[in-house]
Design a protein around this motif. Structure first.
Motif, PDB file in Angstrom:
ATOM      1  N   VAL A  82       1.031  -1.262  -0.053  1.00 26.00           N
ATOM      2  CA  VAL A  82       0.051  -0.065  -0.268  1.00 26.00           C
ATOM      3  C   VAL A  82       0.846   1.186   0.063  1.00 26.00           C
ATOM      4  CG1 VAL A  82      -1.761   1.090   1.210  1.00 26.00           C
ATOM      5  CG2 VAL A  82      -1.810  -1.335   1.226  1.00 26.00           C
ATOM      6  N   ASP A  83       0.621   2.248  -0.763  1.00 22.97           N
ATOM      7  CA  ASP A  83       1.427   3.216  -1.034  1.00 22.97           C
ATOM      8  C   ASP A  83       1.965   4.201   0.076  1.00 22.97           C
ATOM      9  OD1 ASP A  83      -0.903   3.161  -2.861  1.00 22.97           O
ATOM     10  OD2 ASP A  83       0.625   3.767  -4.365  1.00 22.97           O
TER      11      ASP A  83
ATOM     12  N   ASN B 105     -15.046   9.944   4.378  1.00 25.32           N
ATOM     13  CA  ASN B 105     -14.564   8.689   3.655  1.00 25.32           C
ATOM     14  C   ASN B 105     -13.448   7.901   4.452  1.00 25.32           C
ATOM     15  OD1 ASN B 105     -12.569   7.606   1.443  1.00 25.32           O
ATOM     16  ND2 ASN B 105     -14.783   7.143   0.905  1.00 25.32           N
ATOM     17  N   LEU B 106     -12.509   8.560   4.859  1.00 30.15           N
ATOM     18  CA  LEU B 106     -11.664   8.140   5.614  1.00 30.15           C
ATOM     19  C   LEU B 106     -12.012   7.359   6.743  1.00 30.15           C
ATOM     20  CD1 LEU B 106      -8.649  10.585   5.240  1.00 30.15           C
ATOM     21  CD2 LEU B 106      -8.665   8.526   3.951  1.00 30.15           C
ATOM     22  N   MET B 107     -12.749   8.069   7.787  1.00 30.18           N
ATOM     23  CA  MET B 107     -13.328   7.867   8.746  1.00 30.18           C
ATOM     24  C   MET B 107     -14.102   6.359   8.776  1.00 30.18           C
ATOM     25  SD  MET B 107     -12.325   8.656  11.724  1.00 30.18           S
ATOM     26  CE  MET B 107     -13.188   7.901  13.339  1.00 30.18           C
ATOM     27  N   VAL B 108     -15.150   6.561   7.808  1.00 27.79           N
ATOM     28  CA  VAL B 108     -16.136   5.279   7.511  1.00 27.79           C
ATOM     29  C   VAL B 108     -15.211   3.961   7.351  1.00 27.79           C
ATOM     30  CG1 VAL B 108     -17.390   4.194   5.898  1.00 27.79           C
ATOM     31  CG2 VAL B 108     -18.257   6.488   6.676  1.00 27.79           C
TER      32      VAL B 108
ATOM     33  N   GLY C 261      -7.316   5.802  -2.468  1.00 30.57           N
ATOM     34  CA  GLY C 261      -8.149   6.239  -1.300  1.00 30.57           C
ATOM     35  C   GLY C 261      -8.448   5.034  -0.365  1.00 30.57           C
ATOM     36  N   ARG C 262      -8.018   3.890  -0.428  1.00 28.94           N
ATOM     37  CA  ARG C 262      -8.598   2.828   0.350  1.00 28.94           C
ATOM     38  C   ARG C 262      -7.597   2.446   1.608  1.00 28.94           C
ATOM     39  NH1 ARG C 262     -12.909  -0.432   0.475  1.00 28.94           N
ATOM     40  NH2 ARG C 262     -12.813  -0.629  -1.633  1.00 28.94           N
ATOM     41  N   VAL C 263      -8.584   2.612   2.735  1.00 23.97           N
ATOM     42  CA  VAL C 263      -8.042   2.752   3.992  1.00 23.97           C
ATOM     43  C   VAL C 263      -7.623   1.197   4.539  1.00 23.97           C
ATOM     44  CG1 VAL C 263      -8.355   3.215   6.627  1.00 23.97           C
ATOM     45  CG2 VAL C 263      -8.684   4.864   4.524  1.00 23.97           C
ATOM     46  N   LYS C 264      -6.659   0.814   5.135  1.00 25.48           N
ATOM     47  CA  LYS C 264      -6.223  -0.547   5.537  1.00 25.48           C
ATOM     48  C   LYS C 264      -5.772  -0.435   6.832  1.00 25.48           C
ATOM     49  CE  LYS C 264      -6.233  -2.747   0.861  1.00 25.48           C
ATOM     50  NZ  LYS C 264      -7.065  -3.838   1.217  1.00 25.48           N
TER      51      LYS C 264
END
Length: 300
Positions: free
Chosen positions: A99-100, A122-125, A155-158
């Protein structure tokens, strides 16, 4: 499992070092058989005591990663391979999807005008969805902070780094030195028992950081951290103070600032969610499932 352990890290070409911890390093690498596929290779080298054997935290991290791998959740970093060799030391290699960047890097690059409300939402969800998955599966991360939350170019949070994660039952009376200090919940600072609510406090700190572009609580010791928390959110009622804590409750802890004063740009819904996440009493702190239903995420 034996087949996976038999796989060699020679399957991956190391490109550049991207991180370093107490027991090893993390590298950006390329899969030799799939040249377009980038991976993150975590190499751990630990002296093994002949009496105590493999360190428990390493067994725990691999076991938890294997457990959650089955579900393939979009907001949890994927473990792709494990290999181990054991001579005088234990050499353990964990291969993850690449992941970047992490949230620390992402926030450092944010414009001075700050993140948009839609971006924060979006990030918090995504962060809360990852935490909800962990907590439903009886896992508590115990070290949630921007450096352990990855965000891809899309923009994918992991959520990543499960070295301190644990499976929990009821209330955990475990090591107090969990969670990086700035994101550490009051019950941990007070050396009290804790549950998955420690992750929710850390999520609240990250939520505030999305607006501030810097840590909300930034201290050098546990005492300073606790004082800062009370200064910001206010002194809790005495009945919310952990009875088993060695630190005595005192009205002298009270400050004269409030969270709403410290973050004046928050609207009513943002402020309400932040207060629910940064609730002193862990039994009253909002869980991830309820936080996802908050009006902040429903509006435009």
């Amino acid at each position: 499992m034996e087949d996976q352990l038999a796989k060699s890290s020679a399957d991956y070409e190391i490109l550049v070092e991207i991180g370093e911890g107490a027991y090893g390093k993390v590298y950006k690498a390329r899969a030799i058989r799939e040249p377009q596929r980038l991976v993150a290779v975590k190499k751990l080298n630990i002296p093994v005591d002949s009496e105590s054997g493999i360190p428990a935290f390493m067994i725990r991290e691999v076991a938890l990663l294997k457990k959650i791998e089955f579900f393939n959740h979009p907001n949890i970093v994927k473990l792709l391979n494990v290999s181990a060799t054991w001579k005088k030391t234990l050499d353990l290699t964990l291969v993850f999807e690449y992941v970047d960047q992490d949230l620390s890097t992402f926030l450092a690059k944010a414009p001075q005008t700050g993140l948009s409300r839609e971006m924060i939402k979006n990030l918090m969800v995504q962060l809360l969805q990852g935490l909800d998955f962990l907590h439903v599966n009886m896992l508590v991360h115990r070290d949630l902070k921007p450096a352990n939350v990855l965000i891809s170019g899309q923009g994918r949070v992991k959520i990543a780094d499960f070295g301190l994660a644990r499976i929990y039952t009821s209330r955990i009376a475990l090591t107090p030195c969990v969670v990086t200090l700035w994101y550490r919940a009051p019950e941990v600072l007070l050396h009290s028992s804790y549950t998955s609510s420690v992750d929710m406090w850390s999520a609240g700190c990250i939520f505030a950081e999305f607006f501030l572009l810097r840590p909300l609580f930034c201290c050098l010791s546990e005492v300073q951290q606790l004082q800062k928390i009370i200064e910001v959110i206010g002194l809790p009622p005495e009945e919310d103070w952990p009875a088993e804590s060695a630190v005595a409750y005192s009205p002298n802890w009270a400050g004269d600032r409030t969270l709403s004063q410290m973050l004046p740009n928050l609207d009513l819904e943002e402020n309400e969610l932040l207060l629910k996440l940064l609730t002193f009493n862990p039994l009253k702190r909002i869980p991830a499932s309820k936080a996802l239903e908050h009006p902040f995420f429903k509006g435009p």
